[in-house]
Design a protein around this motif. Sequence first.
Motif, mmCIF file in Angstrom:
data_model
loop_
_atom_site.group_PDB
_atom_site.id
_atom_site.type_symbol
_atom_site.label_atom_id
_atom_site.label_comp_id
_atom_site.label_asym_id
_atom_site.label_seq_id
_atom_site.Cartn_x
_atom_site.Cartn_y
_atom_site.Cartn_z
ATOM 1 N N PRO A 260 0.787 -1.071 0.009
ATOM 2 C CA PRO A 260 0.135 -0.025 -0.038
ATOM 3 C C PRO A 260 1.328 1.126 0.018
ATOM 4 O O PRO A 260 1.887 1.218 0.422
ATOM 5 C CB PRO A 260 -0.905 -0.213 1.277
ATOM 6 C CG PRO A 260 0.220 -1.099 2.105
ATOM 7 C CD PRO A 260 0.689 -1.964 1.212
ATOM 8 N N ALA B 234 -6.542 8.576 4.525
ATOM 9 C CA ALA B 234 -7.553 8.241 3.629
ATOM 10 C C ALA B 234 -7.188 6.732 3.121
ATOM 11 O O ALA B 234 -6.340 6.433 2.727
ATOM 12 C CB ALA B 234 -7.867 9.412 2.551
ATOM 13 N N GLU B 235 -8.593 6.169 2.926
ATOM 14 C CA GLU B 235 -8.461 4.866 2.387
ATOM 15 C C GLU B 235 -8.083 5.025 0.986
ATOM 16 O O GLU B 235 -8.600 5.896 0.160
ATOM 17 C CB GLU B 235 -9.859 4.040 2.344
ATOM 18 C CG GLU B 235 -10.262 3.326 3.761
ATOM 19 C CD GLU B 235 -9.255 2.217 4.114
ATOM 20 O OE1 GLU B 235 -9.184 1.426 3.199
ATOM 21 O OE2 GLU B 235 -8.715 2.204 5.239
ATOM 22 N N PRO C 265 -6.530 -1.287 -4.357
ATOM 23 C CA PRO C 265 -5.648 -1.928 -3.404
ATOM 24 C C PRO C 265 -4.333 -2.317 -3.881
ATOM 25 O O PRO C 265 -3.443 -2.194 -3.048
ATOM 26 C CB PRO C 265 -6.209 -3.314 -3.125
ATOM 27 C CG PRO C 265 -7.354 -3.533 -4.355
ATOM 28 C CD PRO C 265 -7.848 -2.297 -4.759
ATOM 29 N N GLU D 240 -4.075 8.516 -6.599
ATOM 30 C CA GLU D 240 -4.529 8.564 -5.446
ATOM 31 C C GLU D 240 -4.534 9.753 -4.694
ATOM 32 O O GLU D 240 -5.192 10.383 -3.886
ATOM 33 C CB GLU D 240 -3.758 7.365 -4.580
ATOM 34 C CG GLU D 240 -4.273 6.221 -4.989
ATOM 35 C CD GLU D 240 -5.668 5.768 -4.788
ATOM 36 O OE1 GLU D 240 -6.526 6.130 -3.844
ATOM 37 O OE2 GLU D 240 -6.081 4.420 -5.076
#
Length: 153
Positions: free
Chosen positions: A20, A33-34, A38, A84
Amino acid sequence: MPEPMPDDLLADDGWVPGEPLDGAETGGHGTGAELAYPNLDAWVRGHLAPLIRRRLGGTLTWCAQWWKHPEAVSRLNALWQEWEKARIEGTMSAWWLHHADPHLHALMNRDTGVFAACKPDRHTELDPLPVAESDPNLWLGPAFSDPSSEGEG
């Protein structure tokens, strides 16, 4: 499921597949933040490939086996990380201009891009850049060496 990339083809950019992103890999702007995706493969399959629609075969090409190109993995990973970050920070226009456009050109240009030898349905390996052995004395100057290693030896 894509076949795994042999260790000798992995780009040495510090990224490990499935690892990640954290604040260090997003320019220190980690917000907790998510992630929307993935991993890199999920982002390419779920976001980038459906989003980017170009007529292939003229001046552009793509390789469906993009993960077999170390430079493509490195560039696409950088694009994903910056995407992202832009998604979280609300800077998507800057992502397009400063990241997506130049990287997609470098990847997809039929004459000079990473996938230049490929067709969308055919992967073709290219040889890495040739490198000749250099004179080690060339790298002794302060501009070409790590100052923290002075005095070691």
